[in-house]
Motif scaffolding. Structure first.
Motif, PDB file in Angstrom:
ATOM      1  N   ASP A  36       4.015  -3.219  -8.889  1.00 48.01           N
ATOM      2  CA  ASP A  36       4.685  -3.345  -7.587  1.00 48.01           C
ATOM      3  C   ASP A  36       3.899  -4.242  -6.642  1.00 48.01           C
ATOM      4  N   ILE A  37       4.533  -5.322  -6.212  1.00 44.79           N
ATOM      5  CA  ILE A  37       3.867  -6.300  -5.336  1.00 44.79           C
ATOM      6  C   ILE A  37       4.077  -5.906  -3.879  1.00 44.79           C
ATOM      7  N   VAL A  38       2.973  -5.836  -3.112  1.00 39.03           N
ATOM      8  CA  VAL A  38       3.077  -5.410  -1.715  1.00 39.03           C
ATOM      9  C   VAL A  38       2.775  -6.530  -0.724  1.00 39.03           C
ATOM     10  N   LEU A  39       2.109  -7.575  -1.175  1.00 36.67           N
ATOM     11  CA  LEU A  39       1.798  -8.663  -0.243  1.00 36.67           C
ATOM     12  C   LEU A  39       1.698  -9.988  -0.993  1.00 36.67           C
ATOM     13  N   VAL A  40       2.370 -11.024  -0.450  1.00 33.50           N
ATOM     14  CA  VAL A  40       2.252 -12.367  -1.003  1.00 33.50           C
ATOM     15  C   VAL A  40       1.688 -13.247   0.106  1.00 33.50           C
ATOM     16  N   ASP A  41       0.493 -13.756  -0.112  1.00 35.14           N
ATOM     17  CA  ASP A  41      -0.179 -14.569   0.908  1.00 35.14           C
ATOM     18  C   ASP A  41      -0.018 -16.037   0.520  1.00 35.14           C
ATOM     19  N   LEU A  42       0.887 -16.740   1.208  1.00 35.55           N
ATOM     20  CA  LEU A  42       1.218 -18.124   0.858  1.00 35.55           C
ATOM     21  C   LEU A  42       0.545 -19.097   1.823  1.00 35.55           C
ATOM     22  N   PRO A  43       0.305 -20.337   1.383  1.00 29.09           N
ATOM     23  CA  PRO A  43      -0.311 -21.326   2.273  1.00 29.09           C
ATOM     24  C   PRO A  43       0.705 -21.863   3.284  1.00 29.09           C
ATOM     25  N   GLU A  44       0.211 -22.608   4.259  1.00 26.85           N
ATOM     26  CA  GLU A  44       1.085 -23.296   5.213  1.00 26.85           C
ATOM     27  C   GLU A  44       1.686 -24.522   4.533  1.00 26.85           C
TER      28      GLU A  44
END
Lengths: 126, 361
Positions: A37-45
């Motif tokens: 279960d994925i809770v956070l996706v930290d993507l670049p600008e």
């Protein structure tokens, strides 16, 4: 595990859809299943330039944190902002609404070194 | 390193059939999850789930001086127990640290059972043997039996429907033991668990394990893995040996003073009494961050830019929708203090809180 026949793949379990000079990138069904279960996706600008195999995002699941690597070099032109509130889309629909970023390719010929669906299936089975 | 040969519990095939993702854990191949850790944790909070905990070790003590022996090696007071009653306790060492955290059951005045952590199985057995000046017989019945924890608000009802002694199950007190049948198989049912929910831990013979497990599956009990177990125990404020407890960690620092008898002499009772009187430099607290991020052991906790402690366990809490952690924090820092958690290069704002993030209503 689903491995759509119209995409290219990396050994680190990202998928790539190339349209003109732009690649849409996500993680594979196998990758989301391994993460849980994925809770956070930290993507670049958008606007960031990434090199081949450079870590450009992190995905946190209930049990692990994983770096996501750029399967191709280029400039990030768009990110999937829906994942900010609905990170579970990566689990539910990794090849569709769970896409991560779009990259304008620095060198489209790099795509030649990606894995075909058959070659990626072989990686999963080995 | 040579490949380790992993043990399998009597339910190994059942886990594979159910699509469990198996990982090495304490020398066993155990399911970490089936489909989803969040769905499994939610089943336990809202209905009923079950865990194969057969890897935990089970010991039997018997003999004329069994009470004296158990009083000497454990920190809680077994003098408070009647027959077929259990208690949470600690095996302590001379330094006032913990060899293990355990559950002790009194079966009769001259017979006790003990359930200990899988990871400490061999160490505990050796330690207990080394302390046995009492001529007490100790046997290890781990391999002959299986253990299934059935947990959640519907756990007792489901077990009642499958049991020949439904009333005894309903009326059992916390840590009480009922010897009855479930699905026609004899079980030792103890009203305890590691999730913060009501329920029982069932010990049955290895040969009966699949039968009991399958009957529970048919009753719509959701199989849950180690991942959900860790989430649930952290939400409920329950320590894990190797994280919050250890050979050189004071159980007083971990907030377990309530488990430790003041009225008896046992291994390490003097250093523990000193730690209780003087306080420990750090105390175990809860840390709740605002972000949906996963805290991990070793991460630093800061107050006003100064490091005041370190995370010992962390999970993403589906119940609270954020990261929660246990951390050993400098004793002068009070609950309610705003803090920051250093999560992979970023300071995430949070609060120091009671480590029981969840209490059943």
């Amino acid at each position: 595990m689903k491995v759509p026949s119209d995409l290219l793949y990396s050994k680190s379990h990202e998928w790539v859809r190339i349209e003109g000079d732009t690649a849409t990138v996500g993680i594979t069904d196998y990758a989301q299943s391994e993460l849980g279960d994925i809770v956070l996706v930290d993507l670049p600008e958008a606007g960031r330039v990434v090199g081949l195999d450079e870590s450009f995002a992190t995905i946190e699941s209930v049990k692990s944190v994983s770096d996501i690597y750029a399967p191709l070099a280029g400039e990030i032109t768009a990110t999937n902002e829906t994942l900010g509130t609905q990170s579970e889309l990566v689990n539910a629909d990794p090849y569709g609404s769970g896409w991560l970023v779009k990259i304008r390719l620095a060198d489209p010929s790099q795509a030649g070194s990606l894995l075909t669906p058959d070659a990626y299936t072989a990686v999963l089975e080995s | 390193m040579a490949a380790e040969v992993l043990n399998r519990t009597p339910l190994f095939d059942a886990h594979r059939r159910a699509g469990g993702k198996l990982v090495p854990f304490a020398g066993y191949e155990m399911p970490v999850q089936y489909a989803s850790i969040i769905a499994e944790a939610s089943a336990v909070r809202n209905a009923v789930g079950m865990f194969d905990v057969s890897h935990m070790a089970r010991l039997r003590f018997w003999g004329e001086r069994a009470t004296e022996f158990v009083q000497w090696i454990t920190a809680n007071d077994v003098g408070k127990l009647g027959d077929r009653q259990g208690q949470y306790s600690l095996l302590t060492n001379e330094r006032g640290g913990c060899v293990d955290d355990i559950i002790v059951y009194r079966i009769a005045p001259d017979e006790y059972r003990m359930v200990v952590n899988a990871a400490n199985h061999a160490k505990d057995a050796e330690w207990i043997e080394s302390q046995n000046r009492f001529g007490v017989a100790v046997s290890d019945y781990t391999d002959d039996t299986a253990m299934i924890a059935v947990q959640g608000p519907k756990a007792v009802g489901v077990l009642q429907d499958l049991s020949d002694h439904p009333d005894d199950l309903a009326s059992a007190p916390a840590f009480g033991v009922v010897e009855c049948q479930v699905a026609g198989r004899p079980v030792f049912a103890a009203r305890s668990g590691y999730t913060g929910e009501d329920g029982f831990e069932l010990i049955c013979s290895s040969a009966d394990a699949e039968e009991v497990w399958n009957a529970l599956l048919e009753a719509e009990v959701v199989p849950c893995g180690l991942g959900a177990r860790d989430v649930l125990r952290v939400e409920a404020g329950l320590p894990l040996y190797g994280h919050e407890l250890g050979d050189d960690l004071s159980p007083i620092a971990a907030g377990l003073g309530w488990v430790i008898a003041k009225n008896k002499k046992f291994i390490g009772s003097e250093p523990i009494a000193r730690a209780r009187a003087e306080g420990t430099p750090q105390k175990l607290q809860g840390v709740r961050i605002e972000a949906k991020r996963l805290p991990m052991p070793g991460m630093q906790v800061l107050v006003d830019g100064r490091v005041v402690g370190e995370v010992s366990s962390g999970v993403y809490s589906p119940l609270l929708g954020c990261g929660v952690a246990f951390a050993f924090i400098d004793a002068e820092i009070e609950r309610g203090t705003a803090c920051a958690l250093a999560v992979r290069g970023k300071l995430e704002p949070g609060t120091i809180v009671d480590k029981r993030f969840y209490r059943r209503g």
